[in-house]
Write a protein that holds these residues in place. Sequence first.
Motif, short mmCIF file in Angstrom:
data_model
loop_
_atom_site.label_atom_id
_atom_site.label_comp_id
_atom_site.label_asym_id
_atom_site.label_seq_id
_atom_site.Cartn_x
_atom_site.Cartn_y
_atom_site.Cartn_z
N ALA A 61 0.85 -1.18 0.00
CA ALA A 61 0.00 0.00 0.00
C ALA A 61 0.89 1.24 0.00
O ALA A 61 1.90 1.29 0.72
N LEU A 62 0.54 2.21 -0.81
CA LEU A 62 1.34 3.41 -0.95
C LEU A 62 0.90 4.49 0.04
O LEU A 62 -0.24 4.51 0.50
N GLU A 121 -4.24 0.32 -6.21
CA GLU A 121 -3.07 1.12 -5.85
C GLU A 121 -2.33 1.61 -7.10
O GLU A 121 -1.83 2.74 -7.12
N LEU A 122 -2.26 0.79 -8.12
CA LEU A 122 -1.64 1.22 -9.37
C LEU A 122 -2.41 2.39 -9.99
O LEU A 122 -1.82 3.38 -10.42
N ILE A 123 -3.72 2.27 -10.01
CA ILE A 123 -4.55 3.34 -10.59
C ILE A 123 -4.40 4.62 -9.77
O ILE A 123 -4.25 5.72 -10.33
N ALA A 124 -4.38 4.48 -8.45
CA ALA A 124 -4.22 5.65 -7.59
C ALA A 124 -2.84 6.27 -7.73
O ALA A 124 -2.68 7.49 -7.62
N ALA A 125 -1.83 5.44 -7.96
CA ALA A 125 -0.47 5.97 -8.15
C ALA A 125 -0.40 6.85 -9.38
O ALA A 125 0.20 7.93 -9.36
N ALA A 134 -2.95 8.39 -10.82
CA ALA A 134 -3.75 9.58 -10.52
C ALA A 134 -2.99 10.54 -9.61
O ALA A 134 -3.18 11.76 -9.68
N GLY A 135 -2.11 9.99 -8.77
CA GLY A 135 -1.35 10.80 -7.84
C GLY A 135 -0.09 11.42 -8.41
O GLY A 135 0.62 12.13 -7.68
N GLY A 136 0.21 11.14 -9.68
CA GLY A 136 1.33 11.81 -10.31
C GLY A 136 2.48 10.94 -10.75
O GLY A 136 3.48 11.45 -11.29
N ILE A 137 2.39 9.63 -10.57
CA ILE A 137 3.45 8.75 -11.07
C ILE A 137 3.35 8.66 -12.59
O ILE A 137 2.27 8.43 -13.14
N THR A 138 4.47 8.85 -13.26
CA THR A 138 4.47 8.87 -14.73
C THR A 138 5.18 7.67 -15.35
O THR A 138 4.97 7.37 -16.52
#
Length: 294
Positions: A191-192, A220-224, A226-230
């Motif tokens: 969990a991030l 968690e991948l989808i949220a990452a 959305a949270g700015g991981i490129t």
Amino acid sequence: MPLATTGELITAAAAAHRAVAAFNVITLEHVEAVIAGAEAVGTPVVLQVSENAVRFRHGSLLPLARAAAAAAARAAVPVALHLDHVHSDDLLRQAPGAGFSSVMYDAARLPYEENLAATRAAADWAHDQGLWIEAELGEVGGKNGEPPPDPHAPGARTDPGQAAAFVADAGIDALAVAVGSSHAMTTRTAALDHALLERLRAALGVPLVLHGSSGLPDGELIAAVAGGITKINIGTALNVAMTGAIREFLAAHPEAVDSRAYLAVGREAMVQSVARLVTVLMGGGADAPARSSP
């Protein structure tokens, strides 16, 4: 099509508020599977060769790099080559001649000032060669069989203020951040720290990279993203898929000795894994396009 560059794929993804999937490859079967999975979904992809993979191949970079470049040139989607987790300056200097457009220079285990000095020197050299360069700050554990770090230990998570200074002083193009993932996880239970990720996105002006993504469930991948991981790095998930499929095949066919039979099954399992994961990262959910077995 001609090799794409990691920089151009990352730039396009950032503009679209998406992430590029970057898969670590070890064998030609990995390379073929990543490209076939990306083609099934119709999305660009990055093929990554790590220093550990080079060590596995008796310290020789070119055989796998040449095979990856040749396969990428025949792909129906843009494919870039990235040299991952480079500790050795000698290996770093082989990157341009081997077809890589980007490198991840890994001095993260050094004390901060030493990490900064080594990364700054690597970035200066890489930019002189036209390479896009990624570095890491904080500790994404799990490499070389080591256990994940205690998430509360000093240095285990990337500090936004320190990261902003590091990016500016090192002159890097992207930063891998430690926000709760770990390398080499075979279960998808990580969990991030999304609050920290938001602070990092606000503090930094470069693309953010997530290592150890095989241990993250779909949400968690989808949220990452959305949270700015490129850029999302994935490696162990392919090995889990390949090894599981080969084990099942050999259990059902104990008489099998032709490696092509079980390698084909393992490769197809990785194709399905790649297609499913990139579909998730594109926001399409967990159901990837079906692909018939060979």
